[in-house]
Design an enzyme around this catalytic site. Structure first.
Site, PDB file in Angstrom:
ATOM      1  CG  ASP A 174      -5.335  -5.723   5.009  1.00 55.23           C
ATOM      2  OD1 ASP A 174      -4.228  -5.864   5.517  1.00 55.23           O
ATOM      3  OD2 ASP A 174      -5.440  -4.508   4.253  1.00 55.23           O
ATOM      4  CB  SER A 222      -0.301   0.089   0.774  1.00 55.54           C
ATOM      5  OG  SER A 222       0.208  -1.067   1.448  1.00 55.54           O
ATOM      6  CG  HIS A 282      -3.020  -2.199   4.434  1.00 57.71           C
ATOM      7  ND1 HIS A 282      -2.963  -3.180   3.945  1.00 57.71           N
ATOM      8  CD2 HIS A 282      -2.488  -1.152   3.794  1.00 57.71           C
ATOM      9  CE1 HIS A 282      -2.186  -3.081   2.756  1.00 57.71           C
ATOM     10  NE2 HIS A 282      -1.749  -2.070   2.764  1.00 57.71           N
TER      11      HIS A 282
END
Length: 453
Positions: free
Chosen positions: A418, A179, A421
């Site tokens: 998160d 990702s 990312h």
């Protein structure tokens, strides 16, 4: 062209024309006035320059205290070498490309503030995952969108979207990995789309607007007959399943087989690979009855040894199946995480971070996976461009979605943050600028021929 200052003599006619009631100034008066003016000049010219707030990002960044407007400036954006007027001359073309050919190491540098960023405005690109769209989810600070990576000793050219698209005309550029590569893929799509007047000519081939559920996505740029694709393959080798002695299915990872999607991207013109984060997860770290070669499931294997075996399988497949005269292979390095007080599933956080790390002594040591990757790439026959973003991302603890992976209305107390990312616009935009610079270094003549058309 030099400029000469002409010094003129005092015009005594001025004194002659004074009214008779006011006699000409005496020599003593003129001397006193001169001394006074000299005193004021020396007083103010010796004052220290105005004090600026401390510059973040790198203490070696040089700031000019005196610009043409007389106002101290933290960062004056450098002129874009790709904005130079085209006239077909070699010197102009070289200026438009910066001096990227002289860069010894694109990844040894600093983050600098650039008010001309971001390359596309927050909210302007409809193809960003909601979890990466930090400002739409309520993040209010914006400095993380205005930092540009500046290598030491050379000028990094700005990516000209139309030049890049012209170079990609009729071609396929594929991102293959986890990702984090999807993060980079969405960034590039938005950067290239923003250069177009008619943005409706860009669409995902299957009409999808969310990019998590499927293993393959492709954006089509119809004006240029090219595609920017993403293949989900977090290990680059095959995720597998076997039955144990009790008849239950159990997941394994085949270290000796490349992922099935390889047949779909092998003919792409540029392939950007990555694999790293999933090797740090609990199952891969423990390595208990998980790693498989042939019919053998290893009772235990370290993640480092498994990573080496998997990348060796990938490298051998590249050497055997990729034509380097047709396809340029790129490997993007490990992107740093910044969890504080735990990991992603144990209360780790990074919210409230709005500035990068400023002191190199606070950077982390390179993970062991990096040295394994380095050794594998050196042994390959196929030329691979190594997009080594590990150190540059270590500075950027400010760039993660943190709690802004969710809209404010959906955000619960103690939400899982998160810190892996990156917000978009943000850090991955710089990865794509570096990708463009590396392609200029490797395929410079081909790209310059596109620019001159």
């Amino acid at each position: 062209m030099s400029t000469h200052l002409t010094q003129t003599k005092p015009k005594m006619a001025f004194f002659k024309n004074l009214p008779r009631e006011a006699p000409p100034p005496s020599f003593a008066a003129i001397t006193a006035l001169s001394v006074t003016l000299l005193f004021f000049f020396l007083t103010f010219s010796s004052r220290a320059p105005p004090t600026l707030p401390p510059v973040i990002f790198n203490p070696q960044l040089v700031i000019s205290f005196y610009d043409s407007s007389g106002i101290p400036t933290l960062s004056a954006p450098q002129s874009d070498p790709l904005d130079a007027t085209e006239n077909g001359e070699d010197g102009i073309q070289e200026e438009r490309n910066g001096d990227v050919q002289s860069c010894v190491d694109l990844f040894d540098g600093m983050w600098v503030l650039d008010d001309s960023l971001p390359s596309y405005l927050p909210g302007s690109c409809p193809f960003i995952d909601a979890a990466f769209d930090c400002q739409a989810n309520g993040r209010r600070d914006a400095n993380y969108t205005k930092l540009r990576w500046q290598p030491k000793g050379c000028t990094l050219p700005r990516m000209d979207g139309k030049t890049m698209l012209e170079f990609l005309r009729g071609k396929r550029l594929a991102f293959v990995g986890d990702s984090l590569n999807r993060n980079m893929w969405e960034s590039l799509v938005c950067m290239l789309r923003n250069s177009l007047t008619n943005k409706s000519t860009v669409f995902e081939a299957s009409g999808r607007r969310e990019f998590k559920a499927e293993s393959f996505y492709s954006f089509i740029f119809t004006e240029y007959n090219c595609s920017i694709e993403f293949f989900r393959s977090p290990f680059l080798v095959q995720q597998w399943e076997i039955q144990d002695s009790s008849g239950r299915n159990r997941e394994t990872l085949r270290l000796d087989k490349v992922d099935n999607s390889s047949e779909k991207y092998r003919d792409a013109d540029i392939i950007v690979f990555n694999s790293g984060h999933w090797w740090t997860h609990e199952k891969t770290s423990k390595g208990l009855n998980y790693y498989q070669e042939g019919d053998k499931v290893h009772p235990q294997m370290s993640s480092g040894e498994a990573y080496r075996k998997a990348l060796t399988t990938w490298a051998r497949w590249i050497d055997a199946n990729i034509d380097p005269d047709r396809t340029q292979v790129v490997f993007r390095g490990y992107s740093w995480t910044h969890y504080s007080g735990g990991q992603w599933n144990s209360g780790g956080s990074c919210d409230g971070e709005i500035q990068p790390i400023t002191d190199e002594r606070h950077l982390a040591h390179y993970p062991a996976l990096i040295s394994i990757l380095d050794s594998i790439l050196l042994e390959m026959k196929t030329p691979v461009l190594y997009l080594n973003i590990t150190r540059m991302t270590d500075y950027r603890k400010d760039g993660h979605p943190s709690v802004y992976r969710y809209p404010e209305k959906e955000r619960k107390q103690n939400v899982v943050q998160d810190c892996s990312h990156w917000c978009l616009p943000g850090v991955p935009d710089s990865w794509n600028e570096l990708l463009y610079a590396m392609l200029l270094q490797r395929l410079g003549s081909e790209i310059r021929s596109v620019q001159s058309e």
